[in-house]
Design an enzyme around this catalytic site. Structure first.
Site, PDB file in Angstrom:
ATOM      1  N   PRO A  26       0.852  -1.202   0.000  1.00  0.00           N
ATOM      2  CA  PRO A  26       0.000   0.000   0.000  1.00  0.00           C
ATOM      3  C   PRO A  26       0.877   1.236   0.000  1.00  0.00           C
ATOM      4  O   PRO A  26       1.701   1.421   0.892  1.00  0.00           O
ATOM      5  CB  PRO A  26      -0.777  -0.132   1.325  1.00  0.00           C
ATOM      6  CG  PRO A  26       0.104  -0.964   2.202  1.00  0.00           C
ATOM      7  CD  PRO A  26       0.848  -1.892   1.294  1.00  0.00           C
ATOM      8  N   CYS A 109       2.469   2.840   9.756  1.00  0.00           N
ATOM      9  CA  CYS A 109       2.845   4.131   9.177  1.00  0.00           C
ATOM     10  C   CYS A 109       3.563   4.987  10.216  1.00  0.00           C
ATOM     11  O   CYS A 109       3.004   5.282  11.281  1.00  0.00           O
ATOM     12  CB  CYS A 109       1.605   4.866   8.670  1.00  0.00           C
ATOM     13  SG  CYS A 109       1.989   6.471   7.933  1.00  0.00           S
ATOM     14  N   HIS A 178       6.864  -5.312   8.829  1.00  0.00           N
ATOM     15  CA  HIS A 178       7.950  -4.514   8.283  1.00  0.00           C
ATOM     16  C   HIS A 178       9.168  -4.686   9.167  1.00  0.00           C
ATOM     17  O   HIS A 178       9.077  -4.541  10.386  1.00  0.00           O
ATOM     18  CB  HIS A 178       7.524  -3.044   8.234  1.00  0.00           C
ATOM     19  CG  HIS A 178       8.520  -2.143   7.601  1.00  0.00           C
ATOM     20  ND1 HIS A 178       8.370  -1.645   6.332  1.00  0.00           N
ATOM     21  CD2 HIS A 178       9.695  -1.659   8.053  1.00  0.00           C
ATOM     22  CE1 HIS A 178       9.407  -0.877   6.034  1.00  0.00           C
ATOM     23  NE2 HIS A 178      10.232  -0.879   7.063  1.00  0.00           N
ATOM     24  N   ASN A 209       8.285  -7.492   4.827  1.00  0.00           N
ATOM     25  CA  ASN A 209       8.358  -6.227   4.090  1.00  0.00           C
ATOM     26  C   ASN A 209       9.623  -5.470   4.475  1.00  0.00           C
ATOM     27  O   ASN A 209      10.022  -5.458   5.632  1.00  0.00           O
ATOM     28  CB  ASN A 209       7.102  -5.399   4.416  1.00  0.00           C
ATOM     29  CG  ASN A 209       7.113  -4.022   3.798  1.00  0.00           C
ATOM     30  OD1 ASN A 209       6.697  -3.057   4.430  1.00  0.00           O
ATOM     31  ND2 ASN A 209       7.564  -3.900   2.577  1.00  0.00           N
ATOM     32  N   GLY A 210      10.233  -4.834   3.466  1.00  0.00           N
ATOM     33  CA  GLY A 210      11.382  -3.976   3.729  1.00  0.00           C
ATOM     34  C   GLY A 210      12.632  -4.409   2.996  1.00  0.00           C
ATOM     35  O   GLY A 210      13.006  -5.581   3.026  1.00  0.00           O
ATOM     36  N   ALA A 233       7.718  -2.208  -2.203  1.00  0.00           N
ATOM     37  CA  ALA A 233       7.101  -0.881  -2.291  1.00  0.00           C
ATOM     38  C   ALA A 233       7.855  -0.009  -3.274  1.00  0.00           C
ATOM     39  O   ALA A 233       7.575  -0.027  -4.474  1.00  0.00           O
ATOM     40  CB  ALA A 233       7.035  -0.235  -0.907  1.00  0.00           C
TER      41      ALA A 233
END
Length: 391
Positions: A26, A109, A178, A209-210, A233
């Protein structure tokens, strides 16, 4: 209602084939339906919408129009909301239920405005609230509609493990973790050890993620931490064909992006079309060409530039064998009872009865400018700012 795809089946099938689910993250203003359609032609299995503010989505028609557009073929799709109370999260999920395959709660976030308003990483210090948000939504929807959460790791491994175990007990279907803490920057190394411990401890699928720049990076992360999925991302913006193994954006991808714009020019803004190409052409254009391209201001001039400097030797008769069907848009009908209930709330404090000074919010609400002004005034995101990514 769109035909549902059970996201859990993606993880089951991947595990059966000794592989992993490839996920597009996202991303604020960039994970729109056109880009989701593009990357699914290049190896992506699962897409998320941009993070959407649940309260604004429930309260404001313009927010719904701007932030959620989908097509018949836009599946599997998970809608990610930022929420800090159960009422907003539950009602926002009810609004999109017919048009998506799952919903995700953003607890990752790290942007200042999100933290200030109790969204994103701010929720990590309120485990009871996270549990209430997730459990309530899980209990109100059928099992083939996924409920998930996206988090960041904590400074202490033990606390991270405890948090993930508690999240699992909420009844969620999967989680995205993340590999950086809330205070780390996007260029910092991810904590592979923490990701591996999480994957070994919980029983539900974990998307890592990351730090993903190439398909090899994704393969290595999967091999090292034994995750069920890998999310990209910023790198997938620069190269939408990342998960297909390409090291830079192929010409076919640029051509497909142009075709999609031609098919639905009334549905895509020039900013969206142009900005994505700025990312895609990063490894293709010279410095001088980049300067020229960044200053173009019309669809026509962008296409002329692409045909002259990028696709000048490309064979337009090549059969793509890929899906460019972006024109079959779904007309979304949102429950009036829900939207009316939320539209009566104060724009400043989100309460039906206002006890604060919110004249500027009330004015924006009546003119329909609240959502746009919120993004402009609070997002703090400049053009090409890497902070748009929860990566």
């Amino acid at each position: 209602m769109k035909m549902k795809i059970d996201v859990n089946d993606l993880f089951h099938d991947a595990k059966s084939n000794d592989t992993y689910v490839k996920v597009c993250a996202p991303m604020v203003r960039y994970s729109k339906v056109q880009f989701r359609t593009l990357v699914k032609n290049y190896g992506v299995d699962l897409c998320f919408t941009p993070m959407i503010l649940a309260d604004s989505f429930c309260q404001n028609e313009k927010a719904r129009t701007n932030e959620f557009i989908t097509t018949v073929n836009d599946s599997p799709l998970v809608v990610q909301f930022a929420a800090n109370n159960v009422d907003d999260f539950l009602d926002a999920t009810k609004l999109i239920y017919s048009y998506a395959d799952g919903v995700d709660l953003n607890c990752g976030c790290p942007q200042r405005w999100a933290m200030k308003d109790g969204y994103g990483c701010a929720l990590l210090s309120q485990p009871e609230l996270i549990h209430s948000l997730l459990r309530t939504v899980r209990n109100n929807f059928p099992s083939n509609f996924s409920v998930s959460v996206k988090i960041r790791i904590l400074h202490e491994l033990k606390k991270t493990i405890t948090m993930c175990q508690q999240l699992e007990k909420c009844g969620i279907d999967f989680m995205t973790v993340h590999g950086r803490t809330p205070v780390q920057k996007s260029g910092d190394m991810i904590n592979v050890d923490s990701l591996r411990e999480v994957c070994e401890t919980v029983r539900i699928p974990v998307i890592a993620n990351g730090g993903i720049k190439t398909l090899d990076d994704a393969d290595q992360l999967h091999k090292t931490v034994k995750c069920s999925g890998v999310m990209a991302a910023s790198a997938i913006l620069s190269n939408p064909a990342l998960f297909s193994g390409s090291n830079k954006t192929p010409f076919s991808c640029i051509r497909l992006w142009m075709d999609m714009k031609d098919k639905s020019e009334d549905r895509i803004t020039f900013q969206c079309y142009h900005h994505h190409l700025v990312f895609m052409l990063e490894k293709i254009l010279t410095k001088k060409q980049k300067q020229e391209f960044n200053n173009l201001g019309t669809f026509e001039n962008v296409d002329i530039f692409l045909k002259r400097y990028v696709l000048n030797s490309y064979d337009y008769n090549i059969s793509h064998n890929i899906n460019c069907d972006i024109d079959d848009y779904v007309t979304c009908h949102f429950d009036d009872k829900i939207t009316t209930k939320h539209s009566s709330k104060c724009r400043g404090c989100s309460k039906s009865v206002c006890y604060c000074i919110c004249d500027k919010y009330d004015q924006n609400a009546t003119t329909g400018n609240y959502f746009s002004s919120f993004v402009i005034n609070n997002d703090g995101i400049e053009y090409m700012d890497s902070n748009i990514f929860d990566e």
